[in-house]
Write a protein that holds these residues in place. Structure first.
Motif, PDB file in Angstrom:
ATOM      1  N   PRO A 118       0.957  -0.967   0.184  1.00 32.53           N
ATOM      2  CA  PRO A 118       0.116   0.130  -0.266  1.00 32.53           C
ATOM      3  C   PRO A 118       0.630   1.515  -0.254  1.00 32.53           C
ATOM      4  CG  PRO A 118       0.064  -0.880   2.151  1.00 32.53           C
ATOM      5  CD  PRO A 118       1.078  -1.481   0.991  1.00 32.53           C
ATOM      6  N   SER A 119       0.595   2.267  -1.069  1.00 29.14           N
ATOM      7  CA  SER A 119       1.054   3.300  -0.636  1.00 29.14           C
ATOM      8  C   SER A 119       0.962   4.136   1.253  1.00 29.14           C
ATOM      9  CB  SER A 119      -0.094   4.412  -1.080  1.00 29.14           C
ATOM     10  OG  SER A 119       0.536   5.608  -0.371  1.00 29.14           O
ATOM     11  N   LEU A 120       1.900   4.705   1.487  1.00 28.05           N
ATOM     12  CA  LEU A 120       1.639   5.553   2.884  1.00 28.05           C
ATOM     13  C   LEU A 120       1.085   6.209   3.075  1.00 28.05           C
ATOM     14  CD1 LEU A 120       6.332   5.973   3.126  1.00 28.05           C
ATOM     15  CD2 LEU A 120       4.065   4.288   4.207  1.00 28.05           C
ATOM     16  N   ALA A 121       0.082   6.359   1.875  1.00 32.40           N
ATOM     17  CA  ALA A 121      -1.355   7.969   2.459  1.00 32.40           C
ATOM     18  C   ALA A 121      -1.903   7.751   2.050  1.00 32.40           C
ATOM     19  CB  ALA A 121      -0.491   9.475   1.554  1.00 32.40           C
ATOM     20  N   ARG A 122      -3.210   7.611   2.307  1.00 30.47           N
ATOM     21  CA  ARG A 122      -4.481   7.572   2.123  1.00 30.47           C
ATOM     22  C   ARG A 122      -5.170   8.549   1.349  1.00 30.47           C
ATOM     23  NH1 ARG A 122      -4.802   8.018   7.706  1.00 30.47           N
ATOM     24  NH2 ARG A 122      -4.807   5.990   8.898  1.00 30.47           N
ATOM     25  N   ALA A 123      -5.771   7.299   0.231  1.00 29.02           N
ATOM     26  CA  ALA A 123      -6.451   8.146  -0.821  1.00 29.02           C
ATOM     27  C   ALA A 123      -6.714   9.523  -1.334  1.00 29.02           C
ATOM     28  CB  ALA A 123      -7.940   7.125  -1.456  1.00 29.02           C
ATOM     29  N   GLN A 124      -7.638  10.519   0.372  1.00 24.02           N
ATOM     30  CA  GLN A 124      -8.578  11.162   0.527  1.00 24.02           C
ATOM     31  C   GLN A 124      -7.325  12.349   0.365  1.00 24.02           C
ATOM     32  OE1 GLN A 124      -8.410   8.374   2.157  1.00 24.02           O
ATOM     33  NE2 GLN A 124     -10.918   8.351   2.646  1.00 24.02           N
ATOM     34  N   HIS A 232       5.338   8.188  -5.104  1.00 22.71           N
ATOM     35  CA  HIS A 232       5.452   7.112  -6.428  1.00 22.71           C
ATOM     36  C   HIS A 232       6.009   5.992  -5.382  1.00 22.71           C
ATOM     37  CE1 HIS A 232       5.745  10.772  -8.872  1.00 22.71           C
ATOM     38  NE2 HIS A 232       6.635  11.191  -7.739  1.00 22.71           N
ATOM     39  N   LYS A 233       6.677   5.562  -4.506  1.00 24.11           N
ATOM     40  CA  LYS A 233       6.592   4.257  -3.259  1.00 24.11           C
ATOM     41  C   LYS A 233       5.597   3.841  -2.687  1.00 24.11           C
ATOM     42  CE  LYS A 233      11.475   4.926  -4.460  1.00 24.11           C
ATOM     43  NZ  LYS A 233      13.070   4.422  -3.506  1.00 24.11           N
ATOM     44  N   THR A 234       6.496   2.141  -2.481  1.00 23.58           N
ATOM     45  CA  THR A 234       5.111   1.380  -2.075  1.00 23.58           C
ATOM     46  C   THR A 234       5.233   0.755  -0.474  1.00 23.58           C
ATOM     47  OG1 THR A 234       4.876  -0.205  -3.021  1.00 23.58           O
ATOM     48  CG2 THR A 234       3.197   1.454  -3.041  1.00 23.58           C
ATOM     49  N   THR A 235       5.412   0.043   0.238  1.00 29.60           N
ATOM     50  CA  THR A 235       6.003  -0.571   1.001  1.00 29.60           C
ATOM     51  C   THR A 235       5.249  -1.531   1.611  1.00 29.60           C
ATOM     52  OG1 THR A 235       6.651   1.723   2.028  1.00 29.60           O
ATOM     53  CG2 THR A 235       7.258  -0.732   3.447  1.00 29.60           C
ATOM     54  N   VAL A 236       5.944  -2.620   1.213  1.00 24.45           N
ATOM     55  CA  VAL A 236       4.914  -3.874   1.835  1.00 24.45           C
ATOM     56  C   VAL A 236       4.094  -3.803   3.005  1.00 24.45           C
ATOM     57  CG1 VAL A 236       6.806  -4.675   3.246  1.00 24.45           C
ATOM     58  CG2 VAL A 236       5.207  -7.149   2.538  1.00 24.45           C
ATOM     59  N   SER A 237       2.999  -3.984   3.437  1.00 24.84           N
ATOM     60  CA  SER A 237       2.385  -3.912   4.514  1.00 24.84           C
ATOM     61  C   SER A 237       2.318  -4.984   5.268  1.00 24.84           C
ATOM     62  CB  SER A 237       0.731  -4.666   3.746  1.00 24.84           C
ATOM     63  OG  SER A 237      -0.367  -4.261   5.063  1.00 24.84           O
ATOM     64  N   VAL A 238       2.342  -3.797   6.697  1.00 19.37           N
ATOM     65  CA  VAL A 238       1.968  -5.382   7.506  1.00 19.37           C
ATOM     66  C   VAL A 238       0.986  -6.144   7.794  1.00 19.37           C
ATOM     67  CG1 VAL A 238       0.272  -3.766   8.998  1.00 19.37           C
ATOM     68  CG2 VAL A 238       2.208  -4.986  10.037  1.00 19.37           C
ATOM     69  N   TYR A 239       1.818  -7.533   7.775  1.00 20.26           N
ATOM     70  CA  TYR A 239       0.642  -8.881   8.066  1.00 20.26           C
ATOM     71  C   TYR A 239       0.674  -9.086   6.239  1.00 20.26           C
ATOM     72  CZ  TYR A 239      -0.916  -7.858  12.527  1.00 20.26           C
ATOM     73  OH  TYR A 239      -1.230  -7.369  13.673  1.00 20.26           O
ATOM     74  N   SER A 240       1.450  -8.378   5.453  1.00 18.39           N
ATOM     75  CA  SER A 240       1.423  -9.248   3.661  1.00 18.39           C
ATOM     76  C   SER A 240       2.652 -10.560   3.780  1.00 18.39           C
ATOM     77  CB  SER A 240       1.997  -8.227   3.063  1.00 18.39           C
ATOM     78  OG  SER A 240       2.440  -8.298   1.938  1.00 18.39           O
ATOM     79  N   LEU A 241       2.333 -11.865   3.909  1.00 19.90           N
ATOM     80  CA  LEU A 241       2.827 -12.400   3.224  1.00 19.90           C
ATOM     81  C   LEU A 241       4.126 -11.884   2.375  1.00 19.90           C
ATOM     82  CD1 LEU A 241       0.106 -14.658   2.328  1.00 19.90           C
ATOM     83  CD2 LEU A 241       2.245 -15.771   3.676  1.00 19.90           C
ATOM     84  N   ARG A 242       5.297 -12.827   2.504  1.00 17.66           N
ATOM     85  CA  ARG A 242       6.250 -12.828   1.774  1.00 17.66           C
ATOM     86  C   ARG A 242       6.502 -13.596   0.323  1.00 17.66           C
ATOM     87  NH1 ARG A 242       9.044  -7.971   2.363  1.00 17.66           N
ATOM     88  NH2 ARG A 242       9.745  -8.028   0.499  1.00 17.66           N
TER      89      ARG A 242
END
Length: 349
Positions: A118-124, A232-242
């Motif tokens: 996910p993005s570090l920011a919310r869509a709004q 422009h970047k995203t970071t792997v989410s907490v609780y995401s599988l790898r």
């Protein structure tokens, strides 16, 4: 391959190829991937809600290549929500998925989206990051234990600013530190701040820390990746599988667990697979829940008092004095963190 039709919160989903093995080394199937995401959903969905989501898909398994998917497929169910975000590079809007509910999360998992970014920011408020994040990436033969030491130095600095920070494993090789903000800010503030802090740690601990991503200089050192703090970047989410050999998970941990792993030099204490994570959440709850709501502001670095000469030293057993952290804070300020720029009016990726 076995298929199934299920109803989740009133939404009907067709789940396909459930017996297909996605993790050959452990015989972990697509059905087990979907089951994990369904069961972790109550704590994962709040972390993803309203954050534009990039999918990292492995349709033939973790050993058979992958692709990133930002633009939502046109064949999605009508109840899957999306949000248009302007892409300067593509000169058009990209319709990102919003995994705002459990049915959407399960539908995403059925696409063999093993990793969620996910993005570090919310869509709004797409240019207003909700957190500042540091990805501690070890260059072999360094490992997550060396990342723990760097994490302690980061924690000490933030504590002296009155900020709380939260660690999670990357689910791969390293450790990630999140500082929730949930207040008005911009990447024009958080990214230079993160970069300055990474350079400061490099200056003070050149035997262990680098702030430059060049692989040639990262041998046996920890790269403090500040660059994730970018629209422009995203970071792997907490609780995401790898997508590793085994189904490891980016797992929230307590600082006490980080300290124990560091003391024992035990990598296994910070390695968790899907079944373990489900057990941890049942026992410990959502350790990352405060990241969603805790309101914090980064300090006005230019107003920090004059530095002293005492060096900074932060380990689990010793915290430096306030004067030491004052030196650290002033050092960051003197690295010329730029003033905040006006935010652009339209969303970008």
């Amino acid at each position: 391959m076995k298929d199934s039709v299920v109803t989740v919160q009133g939404k009907q989903l067709k789940l396909t190829n459930l017996e297909k093995v996605l993790y050959p080394a452990s015989a972990f199937t697509k059905g087990q991937v979907i089951d994990y995401y369904a069961r972790i959903g109550p704590v994962l969905v709040p972390q993803l809600r309203e954050h534009p989501l990039t999918l990292k898909r492995y349709p033939n398994g973790v050993d058979q290549g992958h692709f990133f998917e930002k633009n939502a497929t046109q064949y999605r169910p009508e109840w899957v929500k999306t949000v248009p975000v302007w892409s300067e590079g593509n000169r058009r809007n990209v319709n990102y998925i919003l995994a705002n509910d459990l049915p959407t999360l399960i539908w995403v998992a059925n696409l063999a989206s093993i990793e969620l970014h996910p993005s570090l920011a919310r869509a709004q408020e797409i240019q207003c990051p909700a957190v500042i994040a540091f990805d501690l990436d070890p260059g072999p033969p360094a490992n997550i234990i060396q990342c723990c030491q760097v994490a302690f130095w980061l924690r000490e600095i933030f504590e002296r600013f009155g900020l709380q920070s939260f660690p999670k494993t990357s689910g791969s090789k390293g450790l990630q530190i999140y500082v929730p903000l949930n207040t008005r800010t911009s990447y024009d503030v958080t990214k230079p701040f993160a970069h300055a802090l990474a350079r400061l740690l490099e200056d003070e601990h050149r035997d262990l820390v680098v702030s430059d991503m060049k692989k040639a200089i990262r041998t046996n050192k920890v790269f403090v990746d500040w660059s994730q703090n970018d629209e422009h970047k995203t970071t792997v989410s907490v609780y995401s599988l790898r997508a590793r050999e085994r189904p490891t998970v980016s797992t929230p941990v307590t600082w006490e667990e980080v300290e124990a792993a560091f003391k024992k030099k035990d990598l296994a204490r910070l390695t968790f697979e899907a079944p373990q994570v489900l057990q941890r959440v049942e026992k410990m709850g959502d350790l990352f829940e405060p990241v969603l709501t805790l309101k914090q502001k980064l300090p006005a670095l230019a107003e920090i008092e004059e530095p002293v000469t005492e060096p900074v030293d932060a380990t689990p057993s010793r915290k430096p004095s306030r004067t030491a952290s004052t030196k650290t804070a002033k050092a960051i300020a003197t690295k010329a963190v730029p003033a905040r720029k006006p935010a652009a009016k339209r969303r970008k990726v």
